[in-house]
Write a protein that holds these residues in place. Structure first.
Motif, short mmCIF file in Angstrom:
data_model
loop_
_atom_site.label_atom_id
_atom_site.label_comp_id
_atom_site.label_asym_id
_atom_site.label_seq_id
_atom_site.Cartn_x
_atom_site.Cartn_y
_atom_site.Cartn_z
N ALA A 29 98.27 36.25 42.67
CA ALA A 29 98.26 37.71 42.49
C ALA A 29 98.17 38.48 43.80
N PRO A 30 97.28 38.10 44.76
CA PRO A 30 97.22 38.88 46.01
C PRO A 30 98.55 38.87 46.78
N VAL A 31 99.27 37.76 46.69
CA VAL A 31 100.56 37.66 47.39
C VAL A 31 101.59 38.56 46.72
N SER A 32 101.63 38.55 45.37
CA SER A 32 102.57 39.42 44.65
C SER A 32 102.29 40.89 44.94
N ILE A 33 101.00 41.26 44.98
CA ILE A 33 100.64 42.65 45.25
C ILE A 33 101.04 43.02 46.68
N ALA A 34 100.84 42.10 47.63
CA ALA A 34 101.21 42.36 49.02
C ALA A 34 102.71 42.57 49.17
N TRP A 35 103.51 41.72 48.52
CA TRP A 35 104.96 41.90 48.58
C TRP A 35 105.37 43.24 47.98
N ARG A 36 104.74 43.61 46.87
CA ARG A 36 105.07 44.89 46.21
C ARG A 36 104.83 46.06 47.15
N PHE A 37 103.65 46.15 47.73
CA PHE A 37 103.33 47.32 48.53
C PHE A 37 103.91 47.24 49.93
#
Length: 296
Positions: A29-37
């Motif tokens: 999840a932290p990686v997906s959120i980082a890619w998104r923002f």
């Protein structure tokens, strides 16, 4: 313009749950959120350059930008991703619908904003309405200790969301455009997530799957660039208390989408909840007074 911003926020954020659901699984999840923002921040800066707006914020804004990046584009999402993994989504929606109340209370405590009876009354009606919508999901889960950990995480996420709202309102009062503040705050949130992910040994890869990449694109462009810009612009125009009432309408859109794509069945209690949410909307924006105050 306020109505357009409001409905844009509701329709976009009411459907982002599908994209978030499609991202769960392979990528942390932290990686997906980082890619998104991270992607969203790059698009924000591109838009600033295209509009020929200044990129570099004044020195006085940096403390607010760091706080907003941490609260709104990092901790907020980490808390909700954690909560969604252990708590039914309906319970999370109920907790998130407290955002208008938190904005009113925090606005009073930290910014000296007056408490508005209509906003608080509308928020309470909306909260009760959301509870009615998801009462069936809630049954049998409140006795589980893990559920309460998830609810605490969801509340902390909502609190971070509220803090981010107030910080955006403060920076807009300084004359800063949401494009600039969002771009830098998203970049700061991305940096914190990446540092945390690397420290935890999480791979920074994405899933090379059409559904995952499509969800990432939707979350970055629609959910972040358009959604956050529309919402935080609305915060600057009508105040964080009323703008946050849009969070009460997200579950309505989500339920409609679930009806179309997942076969969700509406019950009499669902319709009662819907009516309460709509009534809360009327009260929160004092629409009755405005309608009857118009000259014949």
């Amino acid at each position: 313009m306020n109505f357009l911003l409001y409905m844009t926020t509701v329709l976009i954020w009411g459907t982002t749950w599908i994209a978030i659901k499609w991202q769960l699984g392979v990528v942390a999840a932290p990686v997906s959120i980082a890619w998104r923002f991270g992607l969203a921040a790059l698009m924000m800066f591109a838009l600033l350059c295209a509009a020929r707006r200044p990129l570099w914020p004044p020195r006085a804004a940096w403390r607010y930008l760091f706080a907003q990046g941490l609260a709104l584009f990092c901790l907020n999402f980490l808390c909700f991703y954690y909560a969604e993994n252990i708590v039914p989504s309906g319970l999370v929606a109920v907790v998130f619908s407290t955002a208008p109340l938190l904005n009113s209370i925090n606005g009073r405590l930290f910014m000296g904003r007056p408490l508005q009876a209509t906003t608080i009354g509308g928020a309470v009606l909306g909260l009760v309405g959301i509870a009615c919508l998801f009462l069936q999901q809630m049954t049998g889960h409140l006795a589980d200790p893990a559920t309460w950990l998830g609810l605490i995480a969801a509340f902390l996420g909502t609190l971070c969301f509220s803090i981010g709202n107030l910080l955006s309102s403060r920076m807009q009062s300084m004359g800063l455009h949401p494009f600039a503040t969002n771009g830098w705050a998203m970049l700061i949130g991305t940096a914190v997530l990446l540092i945390g992910s690397v420290s935890a040994g999480l791979p920074l890869r994405v899933e090379m799957d059409v559904r995952y990449l499509g969800a990432l694109a939707y979350l970055a462009v629609a959910g972040s660039v358009i959604g956050f810009t529309a919402y935080l612009t609305l915060v600057g125009r009508i105040g964080p208390e009323r703008a946050a009432y849009s969070t009460v309408l997200f579950p309505i859109v989500a339920l409609v989408a679930s009806t179309l794509f997942e076969g969700y069945r509406w019950t009499p209690l669902t319709f009662v909840g819907l009516l309460l949410v709509l009534l809360g909307n009327v009260v929160a924006f004092d629409l009755t007074r405005r309608i009857f105050a118009r000259p014949a």
